[in-house]
Design a protein around this motif. Structure first.
Motif, mmCIF file in Angstrom:
data_model
loop_
_atom_site.group_PDB
_atom_site.id
_atom_site.type_symbol
_atom_site.label_atom_id
_atom_site.label_comp_id
_atom_site.label_asym_id
_atom_site.label_seq_id
_atom_site.Cartn_x
_atom_site.Cartn_y
_atom_site.Cartn_z
ATOM 1 N N GLN A 148 -8.474 9.014 -10.404
ATOM 2 C CA GLN A 148 -7.228 9.274 -11.137
ATOM 3 C C GLN A 148 -6.028 9.233 -10.184
ATOM 4 O OE1 GLN A 148 -6.760 13.318 -12.265
ATOM 5 N NE2 GLN A 148 -4.871 12.981 -13.408
ATOM 6 N N ILE A 149 -6.153 9.899 -9.039
ATOM 7 C CA ILE A 149 -5.030 9.958 -8.096
ATOM 8 C C ILE A 149 -4.761 8.593 -7.476
ATOM 9 C CG2 ILE A 149 -4.307 10.921 -5.876
ATOM 10 C CD1 ILE A 149 -5.720 13.525 -6.699
ATOM 11 N N LEU A 150 -5.825 7.897 -7.055
ATOM 12 C CA LEU A 150 -5.639 6.566 -6.468
ATOM 13 C C LEU A 150 -5.055 5.598 -7.495
ATOM 14 C CD1 LEU A 150 -8.962 6.261 -4.422
ATOM 15 C CD2 LEU A 150 -6.656 6.548 -3.495
ATOM 16 N N GLY A 151 -5.510 5.717 -8.749
ATOM 17 C CA GLY A 151 -4.939 4.874 -9.805
ATOM 18 C C GLY A 151 -3.468 5.147 -10.009
ATOM 19 N N GLY A 152 -3.070 6.427 -9.922
ATOM 20 C CA GLY A 152 -1.661 6.789 -10.055
ATOM 21 C C GLY A 152 -0.796 6.166 -8.982
ATOM 22 N N PHE A 153 -1.386 5.928 -7.799
ATOM 23 C CA PHE A 153 -0.644 5.322 -6.693
ATOM 24 C C PHE A 153 -0.803 3.808 -6.639
ATOM 25 C CE2 PHE A 153 -0.926 9.638 -4.568
ATOM 26 C CZ PHE A 153 0.415 9.906 -4.753
ATOM 27 N N GLY A 154 -1.435 3.229 -7.669
ATOM 28 C CA GLY A 154 -1.480 1.771 -7.757
ATOM 29 C C GLY A 154 -2.711 1.125 -7.159
#
Length: 670
Positions: A145-151
């Motif tokens: 989720q966090i890595l996806g939020g950062f692209g």
């Protein structure tokens, strides 16, 4: 709690902190601001305990059991591990998992009735409880989720950390801090390497963070959204403002005005007291009153305004005139190996325009900037410059702007021939390089100092086209505002890559978004772009996409024709057989109608804006032509020159607007 107990620090003859006392309560959300070089990063390092203070101490109660997440401003090297493995290791999850495996193995070899087994079981239960407390069982989901939020995409999770560029490495560090969920978070310029989407995602995530957050940031929108207290480090002291950044600006001005009034009243009172003393000094009957007033003067605590830091002074020289079309990109594509950054890009930049290039990280903004600057060649297509174009380029990598082997003075000497030595020294002083500072090696300068020096080099060139790739990353807020004002008054053409929302909003009037390998144009400022992008997203057909994977979600309606694809007359294609529409079919048809209505409304609104602008310019054109026909106009040659120039600019803008009008009307007809 964090206690700063009368701390002082100096480097050689330069004072950083002077007897600072400050108490930071639990769950504070603080923005630390101040000029470049004021000591903000040094204060972070002092809290971390990596800087030795001259006097005083910083106390964090129960420090051994408190976790601190620190994001440095400078790029750091990561271990050569796959991304997900690196996060597991650095967050402590891998260590706990390894401990659990060892304990399970040990128990499998022990007699269940032995003392060793029971001791190992007890230790295993403690490790399992710790694993659960740090949410180890949902680590993969949370990290995704966090890595996806950062692209990041799912295929990036197995890439080696050393393969990522500097900006992506900083995102990995921020992701690690968020995953670790520390008690105290120290973020030094967290927005420097984030695109707008990632920045907005981070702002949303931090709103739910319940620890103590202290951030150094030069993005005022970020500070307004995230913090509720601003602490300014200036003149070796800290000043606290209970509000966000906008409140801080207004309150600081109010306090300064109040202090000036108080100072004027005090001076008036002192003057009256001194006049009384001088008038009655030698009168015996007034001696008691005179002595009383002398003692009063001695007790006065003189109010003085705080010494103001010198400001950077930035003023671009008058730009030599270029051709109407400054740079033209035709059918340009750029590939790196098998990776296509963008393809078939057409772009024309006209004289006097101020254009922003935006997009998510990796979209190709910096690549297109390098193509426009001539630093790189397109894989196919052409980049053509107009007549008399003189270009200056600012790279977001300071090593691309400066030679670290030189001193400040040597770098300025080779920058251009527009100024003599004295003028160069004056410029260096205006950019806060004075005295022996000009003989410092560039390699020892701070990020802000390197940015200022690179901007100074641009001022020494006779340019009429500025291509700026993230020029404000390391500038403090004051310098950033001064730089913005200088660009606003610059008479040449500006193409800028930046993620600073406030900075772009006042500056640009045309936004080029690079998305999905193509350029999308918005005729307006940055706020207009955000509004239109949101409207287009709302009206676009719904296609769920997980940002981390960029793979379209599956659909249960696969293979079934949509309402728009069915026969329009209520028949199913079989002659003589009438069918009735179900509620679901009616709902789908209504959705299609609403979708088309929303798209039409957006296009009509855009068309109205363009038509209003065309009408205004045509009216202005008529007025100018009428003025040029006036009988006495020949007596004012300067006015004639300006009117002709205005007519040329109007003609250029009308040409762009007519093209936009034609495009919009065709879309409406479609």
């Amino acid at each position: 709690m964090i206690y700063l107990n009368n701390i002082s620090l100096s480097f050689a003859d330069r004072k950083i902190f002077d007897n600072i006392a400050w108490m930071i309560p639990e769950k504070s959300r603080i923005g630390l601001v101040g000029d470049n070089g004021a000591g903000k990063t040094t204060l972070f390092k002092a809290i971390l305990g990596t800087v030795d203070l001259d006097d005083g101490a910083i106390d964090i109660p129960n420090r051994k059991n408190r976790t601190i997440g620190y994001l440095p401003q400078d790029l750091v090297e990561l271990e050569p591990l796959p991304l997900m493995d690196y996060l597991r290791k650095k967050s402590g999850i891998a260590e706990i998992e390894e401990t659990l495996k060892e304990q399970e193995s040990r128990m499998s070899r022990c007699d269940p009735d032995s003392v060793e087994y029971h001791e190992t079981m007890k230790a295993y239960e403690a490790s399992a409880a710790r694993f659960q407390s740090v949410e180890g069982y949902r680590f993969e989901a949370k990290a995704g989720q966090i890595l996806g939020g950062f692209g990041f995409r799912e295929k990036d999770f197995s890439r080696n950390c050393t393969d990522f560029s500097g900006g992506w490495k900083m995102r990995i560090l921020i992701a690690l801090i968020l995953l670790s969920n520390p008690d105290i978070m120290l973020l030094d310029e967290p927005t420097n390497h984030l695109d707008t989407e990632s920045m907005e995602w981070l702002e949303s995530y931090l709103k739910n963070y319940h620890g103590t957050l202290i951030t150094i940031a030069h993005d005022r929108v970020f500070l307004d959204k995230i913090v509720n207290q601003i602490v300014e480090l200036s003149n070796h002291r800290l000043t606290v403002y209970k509000g966000n950044y906008s409140y801080y600006l207004a309150e600081k001005e109010r306090r300064l005005d109040a202090l000036k009034k108080q100072m004027e009243l005090q001076r008036s009172e002192i003057k009256k007291t001194q006049e009384f003393i001088e008038r009655f000094r030698y009168k015996a009957t007034k001696s008691r009153q005179v002595q009383s007033r002398i003692r009063m003067l001695e007790r006065f605590e003189i109010i003085e305004l705080e010494r103001q830091e010198r400001k950077v002074h930035i003023q671009f020289p008058e730009a030599p005139k270029s051709g109407r079309e400054v740079v033209s990109v035709r059918q340009a594509s750029k590939n790196y190996g098998d990776v296509t950054v963008f393809s078939s890009v057409d772009l024309a930049v006209h004289r006097g325009e101020k254009i922003a290039m935006v997009g998510v990280n990796g979209a190709g903004k910096s690549t297109l900037a390098r193509l426009l600057s001539g630093m790189e060649e397109p894989s196919s297509g052409t980049v053509t410059y107009g007549l008399h174009v003189s270009m200056a380029f600012f790279s977001q990598e300071s090593a691309g702007n400066l030679d670290y082997r030189r001193t400040v003075w040597d770098e300025v000497l080779v920058a251009g021939s527009r100024s003599n030595d004295q003028e160069r020294r004056n410029l260096l002083g205006a950019f806060l390089f004075s005295g022996d500072d000009i003989y410092k090696e560039i390699s020892v300068l701070s990020g802000g100092e390197k940015s200022r020096l690179a901007l100074l080099k641009i001022l020494l060139q006779d340019s009429n086209l500025l291509i700026l790739d993230e020029p404000t990353n390391h500038l403090d807020l004051k310098t950033k505002d001064i730089f913005q004002s200088a660009l606003l008054s610059y008479s040449g053409t500006v193409v800028i890559v930046s993620h600073d929302r406030f900075f772009l909003d006042r500056l640009v009037h045309r936004v080029i978004e690079i998305r999905d390998g193509q350029c999308h144009e918005y005729l307006g400022n940055y706020s207009y772009f955000i509004q239109k992008r949101a409207e287009l997203s709302a009206t676009a057909p719904e296609a769920p996409v997980h940002r981390a994977s960029q793979e379209p979600a599956g659909s249960s309606d696969m293979g079934r024709p949509s309402a728009a694809e069915r026969p329009p007359d209520g028949k199913d294609g079989m002659p003589g057989r009438k069918t009735f529409k179900s509620k679901e079919e009616k709902r789908l048809e209504a959705e299609v109608r609403n979708h088309l209505s929303r798209i039409t409304k957006v296009l009509k609104d855009d068309l109205a804006v363009v038509e209003d602008r065309i009408a205004h310019l045509e009216e202005k054109k008529g007025e100018n032509e009428k003025t040029l026909c006036a009988p006495d106009i020949h007596k004012e040659p300067q006015k004639i020159k300006q009117l002709n120039q205005d007519l040329l600019d109007i003609a250029r803008e009308l040409e762009t607007l007519y093209t936009a009008w034609d495009d919009l009307t065709q879309k409406l007809e479609a």
